[in-house]
Design a protein around this motif. Structure first.
Motif, short mmCIF file in Angstrom:
data_model
loop_
_atom_site.label_atom_id
_atom_site.label_comp_id
_atom_site.label_asym_id
_atom_site.label_seq_id
_atom_site.Cartn_x
_atom_site.Cartn_y
_atom_site.Cartn_z
N PRO A 46 0.83 -1.21 0.00
CA PRO A 46 0.00 0.00 0.00
C PRO A 46 0.86 1.26 0.00
CG PRO A 46 -0.68 -1.54 1.75
CD PRO A 46 0.57 -2.08 1.15
N GLY A 47 0.51 2.20 -0.88
CA GLY A 47 1.21 3.48 -0.90
C GLY A 47 2.46 3.50 -1.76
N LEU A 48 2.93 2.32 -2.14
CA LEU A 48 4.23 2.27 -2.81
C LEU A 48 4.18 2.87 -4.22
CD1 LEU A 48 6.78 1.20 -1.57
CD2 LEU A 48 6.54 -0.86 -2.93
N THR A 107 8.64 -6.45 4.96
CA THR A 107 7.24 -6.61 5.36
C THR A 107 6.42 -5.35 5.12
OG1 THR A 107 7.94 -6.07 7.60
CG2 THR A 107 7.61 -8.40 7.09
N GLY A 108 7.09 -4.20 4.96
CA GLY A 108 6.32 -2.98 4.73
C GLY A 108 7.23 -1.77 4.60
N GLY A 125 4.47 11.40 1.17
CA GLY A 125 4.15 10.15 0.48
C GLY A 125 5.37 9.36 0.05
N SER A 126 6.57 9.92 0.25
CA SER A 126 7.75 9.16 -0.15
C SER A 126 8.12 8.17 0.96
CB SER A 126 8.92 10.09 -0.47
OG SER A 126 9.22 10.86 0.65
#
Ligand code: FAD
Length: 410
Positions: free
Chosen positions: A120-122, A213-214, A221-222
Motif C-alpha cells: 500500500p502506498g508504494l 514486510t512494509g 508520500g515518499s
C-alpha cells in the motif's frame, strides 16, 4: 509488394529492432512497420543498470542500430505508439489512435515490464524506482548523489548492478534479499557467496534471508524506511525494486493465442497462428534437449530469435538451437555465462571464489559440462563456450587444474 504483404512488428526493443534489420538482411523487400510504445529509437537495456546509470554512456550510445538505418532500409518506424488490439481474422492490428495496420505476418516483440512490489502506498511514492526503461533512469538519476541512502529490494542481477553503480557514485547501499543468497535462481551457492563478498568489500550492506514486510512513509508520500520481518527499519532516501519481469503477453492473450509464462512459440518462433510470430523476453519457447519450455531474458536470446523469425518469415526455416549466454558487470567484475545452469548435479570451481576476483564455475550433469559462469577471464570463457557446446565429458580434477589450459580439454 502491396500493403497486404506488410510485416508488422509490435515492440521496438532489442528483439524488434534486431528483427527488422535481420529481415532486410534475409532479403525481404516488402513493407515493414515497427510499432513501439516507447518514444525515440530502439535502445539496448543492459547499460541502463551499468554505464548509462553511472553517466559513462549517453542515450545515443544505447541505440541498437544507427537511427539512419531505419530510413535507409525502408522501415516504417512508429515509436511512441501502442498497439491496443490484434484482429487475427481480419489480419490487422489496431493502434492507440484507432488506425488499423494490415499484415501478412505479425511479429510480437513486446518484452515485459518490471514486476511491482504490492504494498500500500508504494506506487505513489516518488522515491521508489523500478528499472526497465530510459524513463525509469531519468526518474531516479537525480537521487543518485553521494551520501544518499539507497535500499535495493531484490538481489538479482539488476539489483546488484544498481548497487555497484550506486557505491561508485558514493551512495550508502543496503541490498535486501528474501532468499538465503543473492542470485539464487541463476547461479551456484559458491558464485552467490563470491558476489556477496565482493559487494561487502565494496561497502554494500548485503542482507540475505531478509523479508521486507512494509514501508514507512514521510508526510509527502515518499518512503522513509523499509520495514523488515525482524522488526528492524532500514532508513532510505530512495528505494530500487528489482524483483523480476512480467512478460507483456496481454495482446496475445486477448487475440486468443496460447500463453504459458510467455507467448507460446515453436523453435521457429511461430505461434499456433502461422501468420503470427513472437520473439524475445515475451516468449515461451522449446528448451531443446533439456525438454520442456523456457522463457529467457537476455539480449543474445532476443537477437537469436529475431534472426530465426526473419528466416521463418522469408521462407527458410532455421530452428533456434543457439546456446544461451549472458553477462553482468559489477565494479571490475565481469561475469559471462554460457548454457543454462538449472538441473546440474555437480559444480566444479576452477580457481577460487573465496579470494580475488577471477574464477570459473562449471555446472555438470551426469559428468557432462552443461553450463559455466566465468568471472574476469575472457580466454576461459571462450574455452568454456566450446566445452558447453560440445557437452564435453571432462573429469572435475582436470577442470580444477589451473596448470592445464582449458582449451586443452576440448
Ligand atoms: P524489450 O527490450 O523489453 O522491448 C519490448 C518493447 O516493446 C518495449 O519498448 C515496450 O514498450 C514495447 N511494447 C510492449 N507492448 C507494446 C505494445 N502493445 N505496442 C507497442 N509497443 C509495445 N540482458 C543481457 O543479455 N545482458 C545484460 O547485461 C542485461 N542487463 C539488463 C539490465 C537491465 C536494467 C534490464 C532492464 C535488462 C537487462 N538485460 C540484459 C535484458 C535485456 O535487456 C532484455 O532481454 C532485452 O531487452 C529483451 O528484448 P525484447 O525486445 O524482448 O524486450
Amino acid at each position: 509488394p502491396t500493403a497486404t504483404d506488410r510485416i508488422v512488428v509490435v515492440g521496438g526493443g532489442q528483439a524488434g529492432a534486431d528483427f527488422v534489420a535481420a529481415l532486410r538482411m534475409a532479403g525481404h523487400q516488402g513493407p515493414v512497420t515497427l510499432v513501439g510504445a516507447e518514444p525515440g529509437y530502439p535502445y539496448a537495456r543492459p547499460p541502463l543498470s551499468k554505464a548509462y546509470l553511472s553517466g559513462k554512456a549517453t542515450a545515443e550510445d544505447l541505440y541498437i542500430r544507427p537511427p539512419a538505418m531505419y530510413e535507409q532500409q525502408g522501415i516504417d518506424l512508429r515509436t511512441g505508439t501502442r498497439v491496443t488490439a490484434i484482429d487475427r481474422t481480419a489480419r490487422h492490428v489496431v493502434l492507440a489512435d484507432g488506425e488499423r495496420l494490415s499484415y501478412a505476418h505479425l511479429v510480437l516483440a513486446t518484452g515485459g515490464r518490471a514486476r511491482r512490489l504490492p504494498a500500500p502506498g508504494l506506487d505513489a511514492a516518488p522515491n521508489v524506482h523500478y528499472l526497465r526503461t530510459l524513463a525509469d533512469v531519468a526518474a531516479m538519476r537525480h537521487r543518485f548523489v553521494p551520501g544518499a541512502r539507497l535500499a535495493v529490494v531484490g538481489g538479482g542481477y539488476v539489483g546488484l548492478e544498481v548497487a555497484a553503480v550506486a557505491r561508485q557514485v558514493g551512495l550508502d547501499v543496503t541490498v535486501l534479499e528474501a532468499l538465503p543468497r543473492v542470485l539464487a535462481r541463476v547461479t551456484a551457492p559458491q558464485v552467490s557467496a563470491f558476489y556477496q563478498r565482493v559487494h561487502t568489500e565494496e561497502g554494500v550492506d548485503i542482507r540475505v534471508d531478509t523479508a521486507v514486510t512494509g514501508f514507512a512513509f514521510a508526510s509527502d508520500g515518499s518512503v522513509a524506511a523499509v520495514e523488515l520481518k525482524s522488526g528492524e527499519r532500514i532508513d532510505a532516501d530512495l528505494v530500487l525494486v528489482g524483483i523480476g519481469l512480467v512478460p507483456d503477453t496481454e495482446l496475445a492473450e486477448q487475440a486468443g493465442l496460447a500463453v504459458d509464462n510467455g507467448i507460446v512459440v515453436d523453435e521457429y518462433c511461430r505461434t499456433e497462428d502461422p501468420a503470427v510470430l513472437a520473439i524475445g523476453d515475451c516468449t515461451s519457447h522449446p528448451c531443446g534437449e533439456h525438454g520442456g519450455r523456457r522463457r529467457l531474458e537476455s539480449v543474445p536470446n532476443a537477437s537469436e530469435q529475431a534472426r530465426v523469425a526473419a528466416a521463418t518469415v522469408t521462407g527458410s526455416l532455421q530452428p533456434y538451437t543457439a546456446i544461451p549466454w549472458f553477462w553482468s558487470d559489477q565494479y571490475d567484475v565481469k561475469l559471462q555465462t554460457t548454457g543454462l545452469s538449472t538441473g546440474y548435479d555437480e559444480v566444479v570451481i576452477r580457481g577460487t571464489t573465496e579470494t580475488g576476483r577471477s574464477f570459473a564455475a562449471f555446472y555438470l550433469k551426469d559428468g557432462l559440462v552443461r553450463a559455466a559462469d566465468v568471472v574476469c577471464s575472457p580466454r576461459d570463457f571462450t574455452a568454456a563456450r566450446k566445452l558447453v557446446a560440445a557437452r564435453a565429458r571432462v573429469a572435475p580434477e582436470a577442470l580444477r587444474d589451473l596448470s592445464v589450459p582449458l582449451k586443452q580439454l576440448l
